[in-house]
Structure formats: structure tokens, C-alpha cells
Design an enzyme around this catalytic site. Structure first.
Site, PDB file in Angstrom:
ATOM      1  N   ASP A 104      33.134  44.892  39.547  1.00 23.12           N
ATOM      2  CA  ASP A 104      34.177  45.534  38.758  1.00 23.12           C
ATOM      3  C   ASP A 104      35.141  44.501  38.177  1.00 23.12           C
ATOM      4  O   ASP A 104      35.093  43.314  38.502  1.00 23.12           O
ATOM      5  CB  ASP A 104      34.892  46.634  39.552  1.00 23.12           C
ATOM      6  CG  ASP A 104      35.698  46.118  40.723  1.00 23.12           C
ATOM      7  OD1 ASP A 104      36.495  45.184  40.528  1.00 23.12           O
ATOM      8  OD2 ASP A 104      35.559  46.661  41.832  1.00 23.12           O
ATOM      9  N   TYR A 105      36.016  44.964  37.309  1.00 18.65           N
ATOM     10  CA  TYR A 105      36.866  44.102  36.477  1.00 18.65           C
ATOM     11  C   TYR A 105      37.649  43.081  37.299  1.00 18.65           C
ATOM     12  O   TYR A 105      37.730  41.905  36.948  1.00 18.65           O
ATOM     13  CB  TYR A 105      37.819  44.995  35.678  1.00 18.65           C
ATOM     14  CG  TYR A 105      38.659  44.284  34.656  1.00 18.65           C
ATOM     15  CD1 TYR A 105      38.103  43.802  33.475  1.00 18.65           C
ATOM     16  CD2 TYR A 105      40.030  44.112  34.855  1.00 18.65           C
ATOM     17  CE1 TYR A 105      38.877  43.161  32.522  1.00 18.65           C
ATOM     18  CE2 TYR A 105      40.814  43.469  33.911  1.00 18.65           C
ATOM     19  CZ  TYR A 105      40.237  42.995  32.743  1.00 18.65           C
ATOM     20  OH  TYR A 105      41.009  42.355  31.806  1.00 18.65           O
TER      21      TYR A 105
END
Length: 240
Positions: A104-105
Site C-alpha cells: 500500500d501507499y
């Protein structure tokens, strides 16, 4: 002759699962005609396959990369709403490979890229149970009882988690550092597991995937996998 999703995967444009989505979305043409059936077969010696209007060539030489992803990068090839795409870190290989799974980011660490669609598909599929190890910085002092609870499996919104293996690395007055190994790869799974038992994640980094380790690879840099690295991955998923 081979199925269209396998042709796309072998050509390096997407993993096999992603290729199925491309077909279902009507983005693939065979000899000038849009196709939406996954069972369509391709003769790579004479058929012309296009993706988004561009011809797809038969399989090129296989590429295998390991990136140490910094936080703040989106794992995507194209997204008009984000400037920091992880593919921008791949230099000459940008557009030639796709990620194996996701981070994820805000998560950092080990991320593989390849144009080998079959290997990418198997490494990402839960059926093959490829191990992933993360180093997690938590808010609060977690204890052995809480880690034992995690390792047995807990209930999340999308169902029970499989058993994990976790080790308490260190603690301070306000934080804990844990290493956790799991076989699954659900969306934001590690963050959700620790939050479920009351320990929010401050920093998350994947340090190992399928037996491959980051070692001294600097953040934002990538290397090519060695033949022995590639063989190690292939053996785990029944391709060698």
C-alpha cells in the site's frame, strides 16, 4: 495455440489475473475485433493482438527485478490522480514489467517486478502460500500474549486470518518493533491485524518475500534478480 490471458501474461503486459480483467473490460482486440471471452485462443505465429490500440508482441526476454519501495509511492502503472507512481523508480524497465502483488501507499520495502506472467500469478496466489516477512513499528508496548493471539489467527472483517509467526524485536517507552511472517496477502492485512488488537502501525516495511531479502538494497533502488534467486522463487510455486 493458447488462451488469450496466458498470451498476454507471457507477453509481459500483465499478470494472468490482470489479463483476465483487461479482456473483460473490452480493452483487448484479436485481429481487429474486441473480445470479452476468456476462452478465446491465440495463434502467436499469425494472430494480431492489441491492448488499448497497441499491438502486443509475443513474449520478450524475461525480466526479474527487486525494488526497495519507499513510502509514499503508489503501486500502479497508470493513475491520473497520483504523481508518485512506483514504476517511475524503474528507469529503463518502466513499462516493461509489472508488480508481483501490492504494497500500500505508505508501506515500504521489498517489491518484485517481472514480465513473467505465470510466475507473478503463482507468487501472488494464496494457494501457493509464499512467505512474506514484515518489520512493523507499533504504537504501544505489545506483549507475548498479544503476539500469541495474532499467531493463532484472528477474525477480521473479511474473515479469519491464517496462522502467522511473529517475534518481538525491541520495545521503548512508547513503541514496539515486531517481525511477522505470513502466507496471505489481503489488502492492508498486517495493519488491520495489529489495529484489531489495539496496536496501531506507525511504520511498515516488507523485508522478505519468498525467501529473498532486501539486505543492503537502498530505499528507492532496484536490482536484477540472480539466476539462483529466480530458481528459488520458481521452485516454491511448482515451476521448476
Amino acid at each position: 495455440m493458447m488462451r488469450i490471458n496466458k498470451f498476454l501474461a507471457r507477453s509481459g503486459v500483465a499478470s494472468r489475473r490482470q489479463a483476465e480483467l483487461l479482456v473483460e473490460q473490452g480493452r483487448v482486440k484479436l485481429n481487429g475485433q474486441i473480445i470479452r471471452e476468456l476462452g478465446v485462443r491465440v495463434d502467436e505465429t499469425k494472430d494480431i493482438v492489441e491492448l488499448d490500440g497497441k499491438q502486443v508482441s509475443p513474449a520478450m526476454g524475461a525480466i526479474y527485478l527487486m525494488l526497495n519501495k519507499p513510502p509514499g509511492y503508489l503501486v500502479s502503472s497508470k493513475d491520473p490522480h497520483h504523481d508518485n507512481l512506483v514504476t517511475a523508480l524503474l528507469g529503463e524497465y518502466r513499462g516493461k514489467v509489472f508488480p508481483v502483488g501490492r504494497l500500500d501507499y505508505e508501506t515500504a520495502g521489498l517489491l518484485l517486478f517481472t514480465n513473467d506472467g505465470e510466475l507473478a500469478f503463482r507468487l501472488s496466489h494464496p494457494r501457493f502460500g509464499v512467505k512474506k516477512t514484515y518489520e512493523v513499528v507499533l504504537a504501544g508496548n505489545i506483549g507475548k500474549n498479544e503476539l500469541a493471539e495474532l499467531d493463532k489467527g484472528i477474525i477480521l472483517d473479511d474473515g479469519p486470518t491464517a496462522p502467522t509467526y511473529s517475534v518481538l524485536v525491541s520495545t521503548s517507552k512508547t513503541t514496539s518493533v515486531v517481525r511477522i511472517t505470513l502466507h496471505e496477502g489481503r489488502k492492508r492485512q498486517v495493519r488491520r491485524m495489529f489495529e484489531k488488537i489495539g496496536f496501531p502501525v506507525i511504520h511498515l516495511k516488507r523485508i522478505e518475500f519468498g525467501g529473498l531479502k532486501l539486505n543492503n538494497l537502498k530505499e528507492g533502488k532496484f536490482i536484477k534478480l540472480t539466476p539462483s534467486d529466480i530458481m528459488k522463487l520458481r521452485k516454491q510455486v511448482g515451476l521448476a
